[in-house]
Write an enzyme that holds these catalytic residues in place. Sequence first.
Site, PDB file in Angstrom:
ATOM      1  N   ALA A  13       0.825  -1.222   0.000  1.00  0.00           N
ATOM      2  CA  ALA A  13       0.000   0.000   0.000  1.00  0.00           C
ATOM      3  C   ALA A  13       0.855   1.266   0.000  1.00  0.00           C
ATOM      4  O   ALA A  13       0.331   2.370   0.120  1.00  0.00           O
ATOM      5  CB  ALA A  13      -0.916  -0.005   1.221  1.00  0.00           C
ATOM      6  N   GLY A  14       2.163   1.117  -0.142  1.00  0.00           N
ATOM      7  CA  GLY A  14       3.060   2.276  -0.073  1.00  0.00           C
ATOM      8  C   GLY A  14       3.214   2.986  -1.410  1.00  0.00           C
ATOM      9  O   GLY A  14       2.629   2.595  -2.424  1.00  0.00           O
ATOM     10  N   GLN A  15       4.019   4.043  -1.384  1.00  0.00           N
ATOM     11  CA  GLN A  15       4.203   4.904  -2.571  1.00  0.00           C
ATOM     12  C   GLN A  15       4.870   4.174  -3.733  1.00  0.00           C
ATOM     13  O   GLN A  15       4.426   4.290  -4.879  1.00  0.00           O
ATOM     14  CB  GLN A  15       5.063   6.121  -2.192  1.00  0.00           C
ATOM     15  CG  GLN A  15       4.406   7.084  -1.248  1.00  0.00           C
ATOM     16  CD  GLN A  15       3.094   7.598  -1.798  1.00  0.00           C
ATOM     17  OE1 GLN A  15       3.008   7.988  -2.962  1.00  0.00           O
ATOM     18  NE2 GLN A  15       2.054   7.549  -0.999  1.00  0.00           N
ATOM     19  N   ARG A  92      12.275   6.302   8.645  1.00  0.00           N
ATOM     20  CA  ARG A  92      13.009   6.938   9.745  1.00  0.00           C
ATOM     21  C   ARG A  92      12.082   7.937  10.430  1.00  0.00           C
ATOM     22  O   ARG A  92      11.595   8.867   9.801  1.00  0.00           O
ATOM     23  CB  ARG A  92      14.203   7.657   9.126  1.00  0.00           C
ATOM     24  CG  ARG A  92      15.263   8.044  10.101  1.00  0.00           C
ATOM     25  CD  ARG A  92      16.504   8.379   9.297  1.00  0.00           C
ATOM     26  NE  ARG A  92      17.591   8.825  10.089  1.00  0.00           N
ATOM     27  CZ  ARG A  92      18.853   8.761   9.696  1.00  0.00           C
ATOM     28  NH1 ARG A  92      19.158   8.244   8.538  1.00  0.00           N
ATOM     29  NH2 ARG A  92      19.816   9.204  10.450  1.00  0.00           N
ATOM     30  N   ARG A  98      20.348   6.668  12.581  1.00  0.00           N
ATOM     31  CA  ARG A  98      20.464   5.630  11.553  1.00  0.00           C
ATOM     32  C   ARG A  98      20.527   4.231  12.193  1.00  0.00           C
ATOM     33  O   ARG A  98      19.941   3.275  11.701  1.00  0.00           O
ATOM     34  CB  ARG A  98      21.723   5.882  10.708  1.00  0.00           C
ATOM     35  CG  ARG A  98      21.786   4.998   9.483  1.00  0.00           C
ATOM     36  CD  ARG A  98      22.981   5.365   8.598  1.00  0.00           C
ATOM     37  NE  ARG A  98      23.213   4.328   7.606  1.00  0.00           N
ATOM     38  CZ  ARG A  98      22.581   4.247   6.454  1.00  0.00           C
ATOM     39  NH1 ARG A  98      21.686   5.131   6.117  1.00  0.00           N
ATOM     40  NH2 ARG A  98      22.846   3.262   5.603  1.00  0.00           N
ATOM     41  N   GLN A 112      11.061 -11.767   7.760  1.00  0.00           N
ATOM     42  CA  GLN A 112      10.742 -12.033   6.353  1.00  0.00           C
ATOM     43  C   GLN A 112      11.726 -13.022   5.724  1.00  0.00           C
ATOM     44  O   GLN A 112      11.336 -13.837   4.880  1.00  0.00           O
ATOM     45  CB  GLN A 112      10.686 -10.712   5.569  1.00  0.00           C
ATOM     46  CG  GLN A 112       9.515  -9.848   6.072  1.00  0.00           C
ATOM     47  CD  GLN A 112       9.233  -8.627   5.227  1.00  0.00           C
ATOM     48  OE1 GLN A 112       9.950  -8.336   4.274  1.00  0.00           O
ATOM     49  NE2 GLN A 112       8.193  -7.893   5.588  1.00  0.00           N
ATOM     50  N   VAL A 129      14.323  -3.502  -1.561  1.00  0.00           N
ATOM     51  CA  VAL A 129      14.284  -2.075  -1.893  1.00  0.00           C
ATOM     52  C   VAL A 129      14.240  -1.243  -0.606  1.00  0.00           C
ATOM     53  O   VAL A 129      14.850  -0.185  -0.507  1.00  0.00           O
ATOM     54  CB  VAL A 129      13.048  -1.772  -2.775  1.00  0.00           C
ATOM     55  CG1 VAL A 129      12.915  -0.272  -3.028  1.00  0.00           C
ATOM     56  CG2 VAL A 129      13.133  -2.530  -4.098  1.00  0.00           C
ATOM     57  N   ASP A 159      20.334   4.273  -8.338  1.00  0.00           N
ATOM     58  CA  ASP A 159      21.560   5.081  -8.346  1.00  0.00           C
ATOM     59  C   ASP A 159      22.250   4.965  -9.709  1.00  0.00           C
ATOM     60  O   ASP A 159      22.735   5.944 -10.274  1.00  0.00           O
ATOM     61  CB  ASP A 159      22.499   4.603  -7.231  1.00  0.00           C
ATOM     62  CG  ASP A 159      21.769   4.506  -5.908  1.00  0.00           C
ATOM     63  OD1 ASP A 159      21.313   5.542  -5.410  1.00  0.00           O
ATOM     64  OD2 ASP A 159      21.613   3.381  -5.383  1.00  0.00           O
ATOM     65  N   ARG A 162      20.279   6.925 -12.236  1.00  0.00           N
ATOM     66  CA  ARG A 162      20.511   8.360 -12.012  1.00  0.00           C
ATOM     67  C   ARG A 162      21.854   8.780 -12.612  1.00  0.00           C
ATOM     68  O   ARG A 162      21.973   9.822 -13.272  1.00  0.00           O
ATOM     69  CB  ARG A 162      20.524   8.659 -10.508  1.00  0.00           C
ATOM     70  CG  ARG A 162      19.146   8.600  -9.865  1.00  0.00           C
ATOM     71  CD  ARG A 162      19.245   8.545  -8.345  1.00  0.00           C
ATOM     72  NE  ARG A 162      17.950   8.725  -7.710  1.00  0.00           N
ATOM     73  CZ  ARG A 162      17.704   8.489  -6.429  1.00  0.00           C
ATOM     74  NH1 ARG A 162      18.673   8.063  -5.630  1.00  0.00           N
ATOM     75  NH2 ARG A 162      16.494   8.679  -5.935  1.00  0.00           N
ATOM     76  N   HIS A 187      23.747   1.464  -0.879  1.00  0.00           N
ATOM     77  CA  HIS A 187      22.734   2.413  -1.358  1.00  0.00           C
ATOM     78  C   HIS A 187      22.562   3.475  -0.264  1.00  0.00           C
ATOM     79  O   HIS A 187      21.644   3.417   0.549  1.00  0.00           O
ATOM     80  CB  HIS A 187      21.402   1.711  -1.629  1.00  0.00           C
ATOM     81  CG  HIS A 187      20.291   2.698  -1.858  1.00  0.00           C
ATOM     82  ND1 HIS A 187      20.232   3.517  -2.942  1.00  0.00           N
ATOM     83  CD2 HIS A 187      19.225   3.037  -1.092  1.00  0.00           C
ATOM     84  CE1 HIS A 187      19.181   4.310  -2.849  1.00  0.00           C
ATOM     85  NE2 HIS A 187      18.545   4.043  -1.730  1.00  0.00           N
TER      86      HIS A 187
HETATM   87  P1  NAI Z   1       6.004   4.161   2.039  1.00  0.00           P
HETATM   88  O1  NAI Z   1       6.164   4.566   3.454  1.00  0.00           O
HETATM   89  O2  NAI Z   1       5.099   4.918   1.135  1.00  0.00           O
HETATM   90  O3  NAI Z   1       5.523   2.644   1.981  1.00  0.00           O
HETATM   91  C1  NAI Z   1       6.072   1.641   2.774  1.00  0.00           C
HETATM   92  C2  NAI Z   1       4.976   0.655   3.049  1.00  0.00           C
HETATM   93  O4  NAI Z   1       5.560  -0.465   3.711  1.00  0.00           O
HETATM   94  C3  NAI Z   1       3.870   1.195   3.957  1.00  0.00           C
HETATM   95  O5  NAI Z   1       2.621   1.007   3.323  1.00  0.00           O
HETATM   96  C4  NAI Z   1       4.001   0.365   5.229  1.00  0.00           C
HETATM   97  O6  NAI Z   1       2.760   0.108   5.844  1.00  0.00           O
HETATM   98  C5  NAI Z   1       4.635  -0.903   4.667  1.00  0.00           C
HETATM   99  N1  NAI Z   1       5.340  -1.716   5.677  1.00  0.00           N
HETATM  100  C6  NAI Z   1       6.045  -1.303   6.758  1.00  0.00           C
HETATM  101  N2  NAI Z   1       6.491  -2.354   7.453  1.00  0.00           N
HETATM  102  C7  NAI Z   1       6.106  -3.447   6.767  1.00  0.00           C
HETATM  103  C8  NAI Z   1       6.251  -4.833   7.003  1.00  0.00           C
HETATM  104  N3  NAI Z   1       6.897  -5.297   8.077  1.00  0.00           N
HETATM  105  N4  NAI Z   1       5.715  -5.702   6.116  1.00  0.00           N
HETATM  106  C9  NAI Z   1       5.040  -5.243   5.048  1.00  0.00           C
HETATM  107  N5  NAI Z   1       4.851  -3.941   4.768  1.00  0.00           N
HETATM  108  C10 NAI Z   1       5.374  -3.056   5.633  1.00  0.00           C
HETATM  109  O7  NAI Z   1       7.477   4.095   1.443  1.00  0.00           O
HETATM  110  P2  NAI Z   1       7.958   4.012  -0.076  1.00  0.00           P
HETATM  111  O8  NAI Z   1       8.142   5.386  -0.612  1.00  0.00           O
HETATM  112  O9  NAI Z   1       7.106   3.055  -0.819  1.00  0.00           O
HETATM  113  O10 NAI Z   1       9.419   3.411   0.140  1.00  0.00           O
HETATM  114  C11 NAI Z   1       9.610   2.097   0.634  1.00  0.00           C
HETATM  115  C12 NAI Z   1      11.048   1.874   1.022  1.00  0.00           C
HETATM  116  O11 NAI Z   1      11.895   1.952  -0.108  1.00  0.00           O
HETATM  117  C13 NAI Z   1      11.608   2.897   2.013  1.00  0.00           C
HETATM  118  O12 NAI Z   1      12.390   2.197   2.967  1.00  0.00           O
HETATM  119  C14 NAI Z   1      12.498   3.761   1.160  1.00  0.00           C
HETATM  120  O13 NAI Z   1      13.523   4.361   1.940  1.00  0.00           O
HETATM  121  C15 NAI Z   1      13.034   2.733   0.209  1.00  0.00           C
HETATM  122  N6  NAI Z   1      13.632   3.245  -1.014  1.00  0.00           N
HETATM  123  C16 NAI Z   1      14.706   2.564  -1.527  1.00  0.00           C
HETATM  124  C17 NAI Z   1      15.304   2.962  -2.701  1.00  0.00           C
HETATM  125  C18 NAI Z   1      16.497   2.218  -3.249  1.00  0.00           C
HETATM  126  O14 NAI Z   1      17.052   2.711  -4.234  1.00  0.00           O
HETATM  127  N7  NAI Z   1      16.936   1.096  -2.719  1.00  0.00           N
HETATM  128  C19 NAI Z   1      14.807   4.143  -3.424  1.00  0.00           C
HETATM  129  C20 NAI Z   1      13.643   4.758  -2.850  1.00  0.00           C
HETATM  130  C21 NAI Z   1      13.085   4.308  -1.670  1.00  0.00           C
END
Ligand code: NAI
Length: 325
Positions: A13-15, A92, A98, A112, A129, A159, A162, A187
Amino acid sequence: MKDPVRVAVTGGAGQISYSLIFRIATGEMLGHDQPIILQLLEIPPAMDALKGVIMEINDCAFPLVTEIHGSDKPEEAFKDVDYALLVGSKPRGKGMERADLIKANGDIFSVQGKALNDHASKDVKVLVVGNPANTNALIAANNAPDLDDGQFTAMTRLDHNRAMTQLAQKTDRQVTDIEGLAIWGNHSSTQFPDLSHAKVAGKAALDLVDQDWYANDFIPTVQKRGAAIIEARGASSAASAASAALDHMRNWVAGSNGQIVSMAIPSDGSYDIAPGIMYSYPVICENGGYRIVEGLEISDFARERMQATENELREEREAVAHLMS
Ligand code: NAI
């Protein structure tokens, strides 16, 4: 028609997932002839939102999607999955260091990892991710003793992508003209986007740009791009992260056509990096696997940066030592 494969996405359900799942469903990850069963994981407070996402997926009438399941139990969401994209993680919070973030997510990724070990296909390919992605992947792999560590990877493809665009724009070329670029390490802002072996339309990249731009503009721009997006958009990169996740998985499954791409994978000691840590290397994907590109010459400039990001990953590993089997 092929038999369907099972794809798990956590944080459904996240972004990021709001872009990612819909593109998986159109066949952009596994091909336009591959039916898919989607298995989405969320935490209990987000199950209503997940329900809404599932309603929307249904409303798209995707021809490739044969079933969709939502769950708040890892053992259900990972049952028999062939691919697992671990996007969900704890963000965070205010005043969180951190180290606190690493610890909070460590608990999630050990659970998991165990669930993948016990319930996923033995050939499952896992992409982490959720941040801190490299160390989360390390924890998951360590908690899955029946799976090969190499089945666990973390995402540095955003990265990489980008960096491709920064170089293309600087040299007035297209990203399709660029090859050989790589991200080393974590990352995080210590990552090393390396142009030493990159070529632009067949010419050495470092002959086309000056050292000052490389060291003082290109490298920090790529390292800090995530923060720049948050500053500009008021929210973190989501669509571009989803796009990179698709690139990562598609190449892993279908190959990278001989091109170098960046993936964080368990270090085998190549390039004198500590074995075991999840370190981003230049890799070539082929035959459903990946191999580190060996034999690249490493300058003193590059070595210093490769070590700085390695040191950070070693420290992260120490911080989660208690979660390792
Ligand atoms: P978000 O906060 O919109 O969505 C995260 C979702 O994960 C939420 O819906 C939350 O309820 C859910 N969640 C939390 N704990 C969980 C669990 N134990 N089991 C299942 N679901 C769980 O965040 P967004 O924007 O979707 O980003 C997700 C992650 O990806 C963040 O940690 C962000 O920092 C990371 N990220 C990594 C990148 C990379 O290049 N590796 C790039 C951009 C973001």
